[in-house]
Design a protein around this motif. Structure first.
Motif, PDB file in Angstrom:
ATOM      1  N   LEU A 154       0.840  -1.189   0.000  1.00  9.87           N
ATOM      2  CA  LEU A 154       0.000   0.000   0.000  1.00  9.87           C
ATOM      3  C   LEU A 154       0.877   1.241   0.000  1.00  9.87           C
ATOM      4  N   GLU A 155       0.732   2.051  -1.030  1.00 11.76           N
ATOM      5  CA  GLU A 155       1.418   3.334  -1.094  1.00 11.76           C
ATOM      6  C   GLU A 155       0.431   4.438  -0.731  1.00 11.76           C
ATOM      7  N   ARG A 156       0.853   5.675  -0.904  1.00  7.71           N
ATOM      8  CA  ARG A 156      -0.031   6.782  -0.539  1.00  7.71           C
ATOM      9  C   ARG A 156      -1.314   6.761  -1.372  1.00  7.71           C
ATOM     10  N   ASP A 157      -1.184   6.526  -2.674  1.00  7.19           N
ATOM     11  CA  ASP A 157      -2.349   6.597  -3.564  1.00  7.19           C
ATOM     12  C   ASP A 157      -2.572   5.327  -4.369  1.00  7.19           C
ATOM     13  N   VAL A 158      -1.789   4.286  -4.129  1.00  7.92           N
ATOM     14  CA  VAL A 158      -1.846   3.088  -4.965  1.00  7.92           C
ATOM     15  C   VAL A 158      -1.810   1.833  -4.098  1.00  7.92           C
ATOM     16  N   LEU A 159      -2.621   0.845  -4.489  1.00  4.91           N
ATOM     17  CA  LEU A 159      -2.573  -0.479  -3.884  1.00  4.91           C
ATOM     18  C   LEU A 159      -2.068  -1.454  -4.947  1.00  4.91           C
ATOM     19  N   HIS A 160      -0.997  -2.178  -4.628  1.00  5.07           N
ATOM     20  CA  HIS A 160      -0.442  -3.194  -5.511  1.00  5.07           C
ATOM     21  C   HIS A 160      -0.864  -4.578  -4.998  1.00  5.07           C
ATOM     22  N   LEU A 161      -1.279  -5.449  -5.918  1.00  7.47           N
ATOM     23  CA  LEU A 161      -1.665  -6.811  -5.564  1.00  7.47           C
ATOM     24  C   LEU A 161      -1.030  -7.789  -6.547  1.00  7.47           C
ATOM     25  N   SER A 162      -0.701  -8.988  -6.054  1.00  9.20           N
ATOM     26  CA  SER A 162      -0.230 -10.032  -6.963  1.00  9.20           C
ATOM     27  C   SER A 162      -0.561 -11.405  -6.404  1.00  9.20           C
ATOM     28  N   VAL A 163      -0.848 -12.329  -7.305  1.00 11.01           N
ATOM     29  CA  VAL A 163      -1.024 -13.743  -6.977  1.00 11.01           C
ATOM     30  C   VAL A 163      -0.208 -14.519  -7.997  1.00 11.01           C
ATOM     31  N   THR A 164       0.652 -15.426  -7.552  1.00 15.15           N
ATOM     32  CA  THR A 164       1.515 -16.160  -8.469  1.00 15.15           C
ATOM     33  C   THR A 164       1.527 -17.648  -8.151  1.00 15.15           C
ATOM     34  N   ASP A 165       1.824 -18.454  -9.165  1.00 17.41           N
ATOM     35  CA  ASP A 165       1.792 -19.908  -9.028  1.00 17.41           C
ATOM     36  C   ASP A 165       2.876 -20.534  -9.923  1.00 17.41           C
ATOM     37  N   PRO A 166       4.072 -20.809  -9.370  1.00 24.56           N
ATOM     38  CA  PRO A 166       5.134 -21.425 -10.164  1.00 24.56           C
ATOM     39  C   PRO A 166       4.840 -22.891 -10.464  1.00 24.56           C
ATOM     40  N   MET A 167       5.508 -23.418 -11.454  1.00 25.67           N
ATOM     41  CA  MET A 167       5.407 -24.836 -11.758  1.00 25.67           C
ATOM     42  C   MET A 167       6.230 -25.615 -10.727  1.00 25.67           C
ATOM     43  N   GLY A 168       5.952 -26.918 -10.618  1.00 25.79           N
ATOM     44  CA  GLY A 168       6.769 -27.777  -9.773  1.00 25.79           C
ATOM     45  C   GLY A 168       6.228 -27.927  -8.364  1.00 25.79           C
ATOM     46  N   HIS A 169       6.995 -28.660  -7.562  1.00 24.09           N
ATOM     47  CA  HIS A 169       6.593 -28.946  -6.188  1.00 24.09           C
ATOM     48  C   HIS A 169       7.810 -28.879  -5.277  1.00 24.09           C
ATOM     49  N   ASP A 170       7.531 -28.850  -3.984  1.00 25.05           N
ATOM     50  CA  ASP A 170       8.557 -28.889  -2.941  1.00 25.05           C
ATOM     51  C   ASP A 170       9.590 -27.786  -3.106  1.00 25.05           C
ATOM     52  N   ILE A 171      10.871 -28.120  -2.916  1.00 23.77           N
ATOM     53  CA  ILE A 171      11.910 -27.101  -2.853  1.00 23.77           C
ATOM     54  C   ILE A 171      12.082 -26.384  -4.187  1.00 23.77           C
ATOM     55  N   ASP A 172      11.884 -27.083  -5.305  1.00 21.12           N
ATOM     56  CA  ASP A 172      12.005 -26.420  -6.613  1.00 21.12           C
ATOM     57  C   ASP A 172      10.974 -25.314  -6.760  1.00 21.12           C
ATOM     58  N   ALA A 173       9.744 -25.602  -6.350  1.00 17.00           N
ATOM     59  CA  ALA A 173       8.690 -24.598  -6.434  1.00 17.00           C
ATOM     60  C   ALA A 173       8.966 -23.445  -5.478  1.00 17.00           C
ATOM     61  N   ALA A 174       9.474 -23.765  -4.286  1.00 14.11           N
ATOM     62  CA  ALA A 174       9.771 -22.720  -3.306  1.00 14.11           C
ATOM     63  C   ALA A 174      10.878 -21.796  -3.810  1.00 14.11           C
ATOM     64  N   LEU A 175      11.891 -22.365  -4.458  1.00 17.28           N
ATOM     65  CA  LEU A 175      12.978 -21.543  -4.988  1.00 17.28           C
ATOM     66  C   LEU A 175      12.511 -20.705  -6.178  1.00 17.28           C
ATOM     67  N   ALA A 176      11.667 -21.285  -7.021  1.00 23.30           N
ATOM     68  CA  ALA A 176      11.100 -20.513  -8.132  1.00 23.30           C
ATOM     69  C   ALA A 176      10.263 -19.355  -7.600  1.00 23.30           C
ATOM     70  N   ALA A 177       9.478 -19.628  -6.561  1.00 18.25           N
ATOM     71  CA  ALA A 177       8.660 -18.575  -5.960  1.00 18.25           C
ATOM     72  C   ALA A 177       9.533 -17.479  -5.364  1.00 18.25           C
ATOM     73  N   THR A 178      10.667 -17.860  -4.791  1.00 19.86           N
ATOM     74  CA  THR A 178      11.586 -16.875  -4.217  1.00 19.86           C
ATOM     75  C   THR A 178      12.107 -15.925  -5.289  1.00 19.86           C
ATOM     76  N   VAL A 179      12.526 -16.480  -6.420  1.00 19.37           N
ATOM     77  CA  VAL A 179      13.018 -15.657  -7.525  1.00 19.37           C
ATOM     78  C   VAL A 179      11.899 -14.763  -8.052  1.00 19.37           C
ATOM     79  N   LEU A 180      10.724 -15.337  -8.214  1.00 14.91           N
ATOM     80  CA  LEU A 180       9.591 -14.606  -8.785  1.00 14.91           C
ATOM     81  C   LEU A 180       9.145 -13.456  -7.884  1.00 14.91           C
TER      82      LEU A 180
END
Length: 412
Positions: free
Chosen positions: A200-226
């Motif tokens: 939340l900024e002064r005049d703007v609200l930013h939102l995001s929802v993301t879903d990487p491919m894969g499972h377990d640690i690979d998905a967690a690392l992809a999510a970290t980069v993303l």
């Protein structure tokens, strides 16, 4: 300094003089002495949103249970969290008082006291102020210790889950004059890297929802980069298309596969909404009691530009005061989740705060899957009040006009 402010200042000083892990204990003891209470407890809301853990109790005999967990559903604790209203009842010759501990709509926990039956004038109001201050104390001290994070968890997470939880915003709920929002993540057994985020900024609200491919640690690392790429671009002032491009390049450059995602930018002064859809499920919009799918152009998922370069398109979204917008990952509509009629459930929960709606939706999917999800189920629920709203109607950390009714919880 007035008497009330002086007392709150002493309470804050008492917390500041203690070690971070003992700050709430000191506050509980301070309140016990102040109100001549038999017992004062702080209960923190579990990360699942389905239980509370008693983290601190002043006046309890030594050897009592640590982090005693109580299911929320059907309890008086759930009622207080849902309504964000103080609860008072007679308990023998004493009064039992339960007060929400909340900050900007984030239901952190509860303050529970056993008090003398002859409460003096203004005591309940003073307790409410102390509970509001306690929310800030918990947030501030949580920066220095794992104690409060530990209290929120009913079981130790896997490495992938630990990474995934750290990617979520520090508060899952947020209330402002123009909107109310909450996200919820129900992780699968193999964790698929779902994330959601907002800023939340002064005049703007930013939102995001993301879903990487894969499972377990690979998905967690992809999510970290993303998530790191999206946050870095957002904080640098990049527009939506540039945020999407940089997220795509980050996955390509670091060999982390691809991910679907949806990015939104809401202008709080005008109500104008822009968004980018990167191969993600279309959102749902509840307007005047009717749920409809928000159809849009779908661009390729993040991480595929090396195969087929393609610019991300910024689109407009019609959002009017009174609307509820639901963004979600495919774990909410795949496999067993297909048995849950998401639009119908969104309509049935329209009277609930986004906090309770998000929990009801992910819980319904988990129940349909027999308690064992094959894919993460994630939602972000946004209530849009409109740019004409400029002030929150706040009471002890919550806008009670936006709180859920105490009259039962819709079930799938």
């Amino acid at each position: 300094m007035s008497g009330g402010h002086s007392r709150l200042a002493r309470l804050l000083t008492a917390a500041e003089t203690a070690a971070p892990v003992e700050a709430v204990d000191v506050v509980a003891e301070h309140l016990r002495r102040r109100f001549d209470a038999t017992k004062v407890s702080f209960l923190i809301v579990d990360l699942t949103g389905q239980a509370v853990a008693r983290l601190s109790t002043a006046g309890l005999v030594e050897g009592g249970p640590e982090a005693e967990r109580t299911p929320l559903f059907g309890s008086v604790y759930e009622q207080v969290i849902r309504t964000q209203q103080l609860h008072q009842e007679t308990a023998g010759e004493e009064q039992r008082v339960i007060v929400p501990v909340t900050n900007r709509g984030d239901a952190i926990g509860l303050l529970e006291l056993l008090l003398p039956s002859d409460l003096g004038e203004g005591v309940l109001a003073e307790i409410g102020e102390a509970a509001h201050l306690l929310a800030y104390i918990v947030i501030a001290n949580g920066r220095f210790t794992d104690f409060y994070t530990w209290g929120k968890r009913s079981r130790p997470p896997s490495l992938a889950a630990e990474i995934q939880y750290q990617l979520l915003p520090m508060s899952l709920s947020c209330e402002a004059a123009q909107f109310t929002l909450c996200g919820n993540l129900e992780p699968s057994e193999n964790l698929s890297g779902d994330t959601f985020d907002y800023a939340l900024e002064r005049d703007v609200l930013h939102l995001s929802v993301t879903d990487p491919m894969g499972h377990d640690i690979d998905a967690a690392l992809a999510a970290t980069v993303l998530v790191g790429a999206l946050r870095g671009a957002r904080r640098a002032g990049a527009g939506l298309a540039e945020q999407a491009r940089l997220a795509d390049r980050a996955l390509v450059d670091h060999g982390r596969g691809h991910a679907t995602g949806q990015l939104l930018r809401v202008n709080l002064r005008t109500g104008q909404v822009q968004f980018v859809n990167a191969g993600h499920p279309w959102p749902l919009r509840l307007r005047e009691g009717t749920v409809e799918v928000v159809t849009c152009e779908v661009d390729q998922p993040f991480g595929l530009s090396e195969l087929a370069p393609q610019p991300y398109r910024v689109q407009s979204l019609d959002l009017r005061p009174g609307d509820r917008l639901l963004m979600f990952t495919d774990g909410m509509i795949e496999r067993h989740a297909a048995n849950v009629q998401l639009p119908a459930l969104l309509e049935r929960t329209r009277g609930l705060h986004p906090r309770e709606t998000a929990l009801a939706l992910t819980s319904a999917v988990l129940e349909a899957a027999g308690g064992r999800l094959q894919d993460d189920a994630t939602v972000m629920c946004l209530d849009w009040h409109g740019p004409q709203e400029t002030q929150r109607h706040v009471s002890s950390g919550a806008d009670t006009s936006q709180a859920s009714s105490a009259r039962g919880k819709p079930r799938a």
